[in-house]
Motif scaffolding. Sequence first.
Motif, mmCIF file in Angstrom:
data_model
loop_
_atom_site.group_PDB
_atom_site.id
_atom_site.type_symbol
_atom_site.label_atom_id
_atom_site.label_comp_id
_atom_site.label_asym_id
_atom_site.label_seq_id
_atom_site.Cartn_x
_atom_site.Cartn_y
_atom_site.Cartn_z
ATOM 1 N N ALA A 75 45.999 33.716 25.784
ATOM 2 C CA ALA A 75 44.994 33.501 25.070
ATOM 3 C C ALA A 75 44.434 32.262 25.877
ATOM 4 O O ALA A 75 43.106 31.907 25.544
ATOM 5 C CB ALA A 75 45.278 33.060 23.699
ATOM 6 N N ARG A 76 45.058 31.432 26.532
ATOM 7 C CA ARG A 76 44.579 30.419 27.147
ATOM 8 C C ARG A 76 44.009 30.715 28.686
ATOM 9 O O ARG A 76 43.592 29.475 29.399
ATOM 10 C CB ARG A 76 45.952 29.087 27.514
ATOM 11 N N LEU A 77 44.123 31.887 29.152
ATOM 12 C CA LEU A 77 43.366 32.167 30.457
ATOM 13 C C LEU A 77 41.957 32.194 30.254
ATOM 14 O O LEU A 77 41.459 32.544 29.193
ATOM 15 C CB LEU A 77 43.842 33.882 30.737
ATOM 16 N N ARG A 78 41.355 31.721 31.115
ATOM 17 C CA ARG A 78 39.725 32.087 31.215
ATOM 18 C C ARG A 78 39.308 33.607 30.950
ATOM 19 O O ARG A 78 40.124 34.331 31.691
ATOM 20 C CB ARG A 78 39.273 31.357 32.670
ATOM 21 N N PRO A 79 38.338 33.589 30.720
ATOM 22 C CA PRO A 79 38.075 35.057 30.287
ATOM 23 C C PRO A 79 37.942 36.138 31.478
ATOM 24 O O PRO A 79 38.401 37.457 31.370
ATOM 25 C CB PRO A 79 36.795 35.195 29.636
ATOM 26 N N GLU A 80 37.542 35.767 32.693
ATOM 27 C CA GLU A 80 37.519 36.438 34.008
ATOM 28 C C GLU A 80 38.821 36.642 34.738
ATOM 29 O O GLU A 80 39.192 37.669 35.606
ATOM 30 C CB GLU A 80 36.511 35.692 34.670
ATOM 31 N N VAL A 81 39.948 36.031 34.119
ATOM 32 C CA VAL A 81 41.150 36.010 34.881
ATOM 33 C C VAL A 81 41.845 37.413 34.858
ATOM 34 O O VAL A 81 42.208 37.600 33.380
ATOM 35 C CB VAL A 81 42.017 35.020 34.529
ATOM 36 N N PRO A 82 42.152 37.944 35.889
ATOM 37 C CA PRO A 82 42.993 39.188 35.809
ATOM 38 C C PRO A 82 44.281 38.866 35.293
ATOM 39 O O PRO A 82 45.051 38.187 35.817
ATOM 40 C CB PRO A 82 42.639 39.844 37.045
ATOM 41 N N VAL A 83 44.842 39.930 34.362
ATOM 42 C CA VAL A 83 46.251 40.226 34.120
ATOM 43 C C VAL A 83 46.637 41.378 34.721
ATOM 44 O O VAL A 83 46.160 42.512 34.713
ATOM 45 C CB VAL A 83 46.421 40.333 32.459
ATOM 46 N N ILE A 84 47.770 41.152 35.559
ATOM 47 C CA ILE A 84 48.193 42.512 36.362
ATOM 48 C C ILE A 84 49.555 42.942 35.876
ATOM 49 O O ILE A 84 50.501 42.008 35.616
ATOM 50 C CB ILE A 84 48.296 42.070 37.840
ATOM 51 N N THR A 85 49.858 44.219 35.772
ATOM 52 C CA THR A 85 51.089 44.578 35.410
ATOM 53 C C THR A 85 51.523 45.985 35.985
ATOM 54 O O THR A 85 50.529 46.736 36.871
ATOM 55 C CB THR A 85 50.805 45.084 33.687
ATOM 56 N N GLY A 86 52.466 46.461 35.678
ATOM 57 C CA GLY A 86 53.211 47.664 36.233
ATOM 58 C C GLY A 86 53.053 48.819 35.296
ATOM 59 O O GLY A 86 52.919 50.030 35.561
ATOM 60 N N LEU A 87 53.153 48.720 34.088
ATOM 61 C CA LEU A 87 53.164 49.615 32.926
ATOM 62 C C LEU A 87 52.128 49.195 32.009
ATOM 63 O O LEU A 87 52.236 48.175 31.231
ATOM 64 C CB LEU A 87 54.361 49.504 32.330
ATOM 65 N N MET A 88 51.081 50.081 31.697
ATOM 66 C CA MET A 88 50.045 49.713 30.737
ATOM 67 C C MET A 88 50.508 50.056 29.137
ATOM 68 O O MET A 88 50.703 51.196 29.141
ATOM 69 C CB MET A 88 48.769 50.553 31.063
ATOM 70 N N THR A 89 50.931 48.930 28.402
ATOM 71 C CA THR A 89 51.640 49.153 27.222
ATOM 72 C C THR A 89 50.205 49.154 26.079
ATOM 73 O O THR A 89 49.161 48.635 26.561
ATOM 74 C CB THR A 89 52.471 48.131 26.885
ATOM 75 N N ASP A 90 50.583 49.731 24.948
ATOM 76 C CA ASP A 90 49.593 49.605 23.950
ATOM 77 C C ASP A 90 49.232 48.182 23.502
ATOM 78 O O ASP A 90 47.983 47.751 23.372
ATOM 79 C CB ASP A 90 50.054 50.079 22.528
ATOM 80 N N TYR A 91 50.134 47.217 23.503
ATOM 81 C CA TYR A 91 49.997 45.745 23.399
ATOM 82 C C TYR A 91 48.756 45.307 24.592
ATOM 83 O O TYR A 91 47.751 44.719 24.117
ATOM 84 C CB TYR A 91 51.252 45.001 23.730
ATOM 85 N N LEU A 92 48.871 45.555 25.699
ATOM 86 C CA LEU A 92 47.915 45.365 26.850
ATOM 87 C C LEU A 92 46.565 46.142 26.476
ATOM 88 O O LEU A 92 45.728 45.427 26.983
ATOM 89 C CB LEU A 92 48.698 45.733 28.329
ATOM 90 N N LYS A 93 46.670 47.254 26.242
ATOM 91 C CA LYS A 93 45.254 48.176 26.137
ATOM 92 C C LYS A 93 44.638 47.463 24.979
ATOM 93 O O LYS A 93 43.179 47.634 25.197
ATOM 94 C CB LYS A 93 45.558 49.485 25.769
ATOM 95 N N PRO A 98 40.482 41.419 30.884
ATOM 96 C CA PRO A 98 40.852 42.281 31.914
ATOM 97 C C PRO A 98 42.386 42.513 32.482
ATOM 98 O O PRO A 98 42.990 41.725 32.822
ATOM 99 C CB PRO A 98 40.067 41.971 33.132
ATOM 100 N N VAL A 99 42.689 43.906 32.300
ATOM 101 C CA VAL A 99 44.118 43.951 32.820
ATOM 102 C C VAL A 99 44.164 45.169 33.800
ATOM 103 O O VAL A 99 43.306 46.186 33.478
ATOM 104 C CB VAL A 99 44.901 44.512 31.293
ATOM 105 N N PHE A 100 44.613 45.166 34.805
ATOM 106 C CA PHE A 100 45.004 45.992 35.866
ATOM 107 C C PHE A 100 46.366 46.429 35.924
ATOM 108 O O PHE A 100 47.431 45.641 36.019
ATOM 109 C CB PHE A 100 44.505 45.364 37.211
ATOM 110 N N CYS A 101 46.572 47.684 36.302
ATOM 111 C CA CYS A 101 47.854 48.237 36.640
ATOM 112 C C CYS A 101 47.921 48.740 37.932
ATOM 113 O O CYS A 101 47.232 49.544 38.500
ATOM 114 C CB CYS A 101 47.948 49.527 35.811
#
Length: 267
Positions: A75-93, A98-101
Amino acid sequence: MKAAVMISDNRMKVIAEALEHCGLEVICGADETSMKAIEAAADMLDFLILPIRGVDDAGMLHVPGTDYPAGPMIARLRPEVPVITGLMTDYLKALDHPVFCYYDDEDVRNANAALTAEGVLYYFMDKTPRSMFEYTVDLVGYGHTGRQIVKLFACLGIAVRIVTDQEPEEGGIPMISYDIWKKGQPADVIINTAPARVITKEMAEGYRKKVLIIDIASNRVGVDPEVYGMDGIRVEAAPGLPGLVAEESAGNILAEYLIRKWNLDEQ
């Protein structure tokens, strides 16, 4: 530029080191104290790199010995900052962010599949008491990982029957449709790569011999929970195999994706 990396395993340490080599300031999240520091600095981050397995359905980040809520941090991230993960979960979707896998990238999938095949071979040898050449093998699923497993096993002279609804390929690779396979008898060892429930309690009750099932699907969803512990059936839910057998190589694959996608070597 500043990045936060959750150190869930040694692959993430490789990523952190690679980003530092590119000149980024890196904060590592390895315990509750460092997680709190990341949350406090989240509005200054340019990248938030989650554990390989992402965030669970309750919104928790997991690193060894610590569970930490991801929500306040994100919630504290700036709107354009990417979140990067290895597994796209329902929470992240569900995030408005912006979320990248990693594994959406074709190069990452191919390179990681080869390491996963190595891990399957290691796991096969570790979990069987006899020579691997004494076993018959069924492979469920014939995607990136399945193809690499077949390729590696073929080099060793281990025949694999592929359970897939794809059209047969040239070269004489044994294939059987899932609908036919599920009604018959399996091989000695079943390797499941499909991210779906493919072995039910009813199927397992019909097996007339001892069977080892190695489930490498994401979230280990391939086997009905009631099959675990059944007489004559041994289910091994494999861990992240690239990180088990080649953690440095696996970490480099992920780091190279980050560097390539965001041109970090040009910063």
